[in-house]
Design a protein around this motif. Structure first.
Motif, PDB file in Angstrom:
ATOM      1  N   SER A  14      -4.976  -5.673  -5.246  1.00 39.75           N
ATOM      2  CA  SER A  14      -5.835  -4.711  -5.947  1.00 39.75           C
ATOM      3  C   SER A  14      -5.040  -3.681  -6.736  1.00 39.75           C
ATOM      4  O   SER A  14      -5.587  -3.031  -7.628  1.00 39.75           O
ATOM      5  CB  SER A  14      -6.731  -3.986  -4.941  1.00 39.75           C
ATOM      6  N   ASN A  15      -3.750  -3.524  -6.414  1.00 34.65           N
ATOM      7  CA  ASN A  15      -2.929  -2.558  -7.155  1.00 34.65           C
ATOM      8  C   ASN A  15      -2.873  -2.902  -8.640  1.00 34.65           C
ATOM      9  O   ASN A  15      -2.869  -2.005  -9.497  1.00 34.65           O
ATOM     10  CB  ASN A  15      -1.508  -2.514  -6.590  1.00 34.65           C
ATOM     11  N   GLU A  20       3.525   7.461  -7.190  1.00 32.43           N
ATOM     12  CA  GLU A  20       2.754   6.310  -6.719  1.00 32.43           C
ATOM     13  C   GLU A  20       3.511   5.038  -7.109  1.00 32.43           C
ATOM     14  O   GLU A  20       3.223   4.401  -8.123  1.00 32.43           O
ATOM     15  CB  GLU A  20       1.358   6.336  -7.316  1.00 32.43           C
ATOM     16  N   SER A  47       0.844  -1.185   0.000  1.00 29.19           N
ATOM     17  CA  SER A  47       0.000   0.000   0.000  1.00 29.19           C
ATOM     18  C   SER A  47       0.883   1.240   0.000  1.00 29.19           C
ATOM     19  O   SER A  47       2.075   1.180   0.309  1.00 29.19           O
ATOM     20  CB  SER A  47      -0.916   0.012   1.228  1.00 29.19           C
ATOM     21  N   ASP A 104      -6.152  -1.749 -10.051  1.00 29.74           N
ATOM     22  CA  ASP A 104      -6.374  -0.305  -9.988  1.00 29.74           C
ATOM     23  C   ASP A 104      -5.704   0.438 -11.141  1.00 29.74           C
ATOM     24  O   ASP A 104      -6.211   1.474 -11.590  1.00 29.74           O
ATOM     25  CB  ASP A 104      -5.857   0.255  -8.654  1.00 29.74           C
ATOM     26  N   ILE A 105      -4.564  -0.052 -11.612  1.00 31.55           N
ATOM     27  CA  ILE A 105      -3.863   0.676 -12.667  1.00 31.55           C
ATOM     28  C   ILE A 105      -4.675   0.717 -13.964  1.00 31.55           C
ATOM     29  O   ILE A 105      -4.533   1.664 -14.755  1.00 31.55           O
ATOM     30  CB  ILE A 105      -2.475   0.053 -12.937  1.00 31.55           C
ATOM     31  N   TRP A 106      -5.523  -0.287 -14.178  1.00 37.98           N
ATOM     32  CA  TRP A 106      -6.355  -0.289 -15.383  1.00 37.98           C
ATOM     33  C   TRP A 106      -7.499   0.702 -15.276  1.00 37.98           C
ATOM     34  O   TRP A 106      -8.079   1.093 -16.308  1.00 37.98           O
ATOM     35  CB  TRP A 106      -6.898  -1.692 -15.636  1.00 37.98           C
ATOM     36  N   VAL A 107      -7.813   1.128 -14.053  1.00 39.05           N
ATOM     37  CA  VAL A 107      -8.864   2.121 -13.836  1.00 39.05           C
ATOM     38  C   VAL A 107      -8.276   3.529 -13.804  1.00 39.05           C
ATOM     39  O   VAL A 107      -8.857   4.475 -14.353  1.00 39.05           O
ATOM     40  CB  VAL A 107      -9.615   1.823 -12.516  1.00 39.05           C
ATOM     41  N   LYS A 108      -7.129   3.668 -13.184  1.00 35.97           N
ATOM     42  CA  LYS A 108      -6.517   4.984 -13.018  1.00 35.97           C
ATOM     43  C   LYS A 108      -5.816   5.482 -14.269  1.00 35.97           C
ATOM     44  O   LYS A 108      -5.514   6.669 -14.389  1.00 35.97           O
ATOM     45  CB  LYS A 108      -5.514   4.949 -11.846  1.00 35.97           C
ATOM     46  N   TYR A 160       1.730   1.655  -8.032  1.00 34.02           N
ATOM     47  CA  TYR A 160       1.126   1.596  -9.362  1.00 34.02           C
ATOM     48  C   TYR A 160       2.190   1.632 -10.461  1.00 34.02           C
ATOM     49  O   TYR A 160       2.041   0.978 -11.500  1.00 34.02           O
ATOM     50  CB  TYR A 160       0.149   2.751  -9.547  1.00 34.02           C
TER      51      TYR A 160
END
Length: 283
Positions: free
Chosen positions: A62-63, A246, A43, A66-70, A249
């Motif tokens: 979840s990282n 970050e 985290s 998350d990169i595919w969303v961010k 990510y």
């Protein structure tokens, strides 16, 4: 009998020492990737903790989601695939005939041309960056995937010609002569006889060009400004902000960038050694 035992013990100790050195080298090479994976699973608070550890205390799978969303990771990867595949295709289409001509034909200025190919390898893209930008600007290709395809193909052309020339020279010309006796012309003999035999060298060259184009960063950073057409190497800088990086990510996206290269190397493992040695024939 005792002498034989001593000799065997000597071979055993030397083999153990060799394996020990190989393991140390592998650990040294793989350690950065190990740290990358561990950081990608942490985290943000854990990464910036004062008393941190290499291993994540709480694994954050979840990282990777998350990169595919961010960020438009799918678009970045598609752009990289288009650039790498396009530049590889152009370099091979132009490089195979040039390498064949240098390996099988004699013409005036051949030695000078080979020297020019070697000299062209001495110039890194960053040295010619201003000139490249001006040329791309004149051609209206400064912010396009086509411009990056042409540039990557051009910078990999010398490597393609030199390696394939050595591969073709390692193959006996008598095979093509036999094909011409059977009714083939020179082009047909090249496609039906020479290229199938030279497949290991061609595959090796192709993969190296693809990887070079996939990993290219400097020229793409300077030429591409639109977010949706950035390649993966440039696009992941979206996680490198002005105030904070970050890392979780950034490393997670870097792992996705490494996966295609690893797959390609695994796919050519059998052809890699024979392809490189064939391309190293003195001529």
């Amino acid at each position: 009998m005792a002498d034989n035992i001593r000799v065997n013990w000597g071979k055993l100790l030397s083999r153990i020492l060799l394996y020990f050195v190989v393991v140390l080298i592998c650990l040294f090479i793989l350690y950065p990737y190990f740290v990358m994976v561990c950081t990608a699973l942490k985290s943000r608070d854990e990464i910036f903790a004062m008393k941190g550890t290499i291993f994540p205390i709480k694994v954050m799978w979840s990282n990777f989601a998350d990169i595919w969303v961010k960020a438009p990771m799918a678009k970045y990867m598609l752009n990289s695939i288009i650039i790498a595949a396009g530049s590889t295709a152009i370099a091979m289409v132009c490089g195979i005939p040039a390498a064949y001509a240098l390996a099988r034909m004699k013409f005036k200025g051949q030695t000078a041309f080979l020297g020019f190919i070697i000299v062209s390898q001495m110039f890194a893209p960053v040295v010619l960056l201003i000139g490249i930008y001006k040329v791309m600007q004149i051609m209206s290709l400064t912010n396009s995937l086509l411009g990056l395809i042409f540039i990557n193909a051009a910078f990999n052309q010398a490597f393609t010609i030199w390696l394939l020339r050595g591969t073709f020279m390692s193959i006996s010309a008598e095979m093509e002569q036999a094909a011409t006796i059977d009714g083939c012309n020179r082009v047909q003999a090249m496609f039906k006889v020479l290229l199938p035999v030279a497949a290991p060298g061609i595959v090796t060259t192709l993969i190296f060009i693809f990887i070079n184009a996939w990993n290219e960063y400097t020229v793409a950073l300077c030429l591409i400004s639109t977010e949706t057409i950035k390649p993966l190497t440039v696009g992941i800088n979206i996680f490198n902000g002005y105030n904070m990086i970050e890392w979780q990510y950034l490393f997670a996206s870097s792992i996705f960038a490494i996966v295609p290269v690893v797959i390609l190397f695994m796919s050519i493992e059998k052809n890699l050694t024979s392809g490189l040695t064939a391309g190293g024939v003195k001529g």
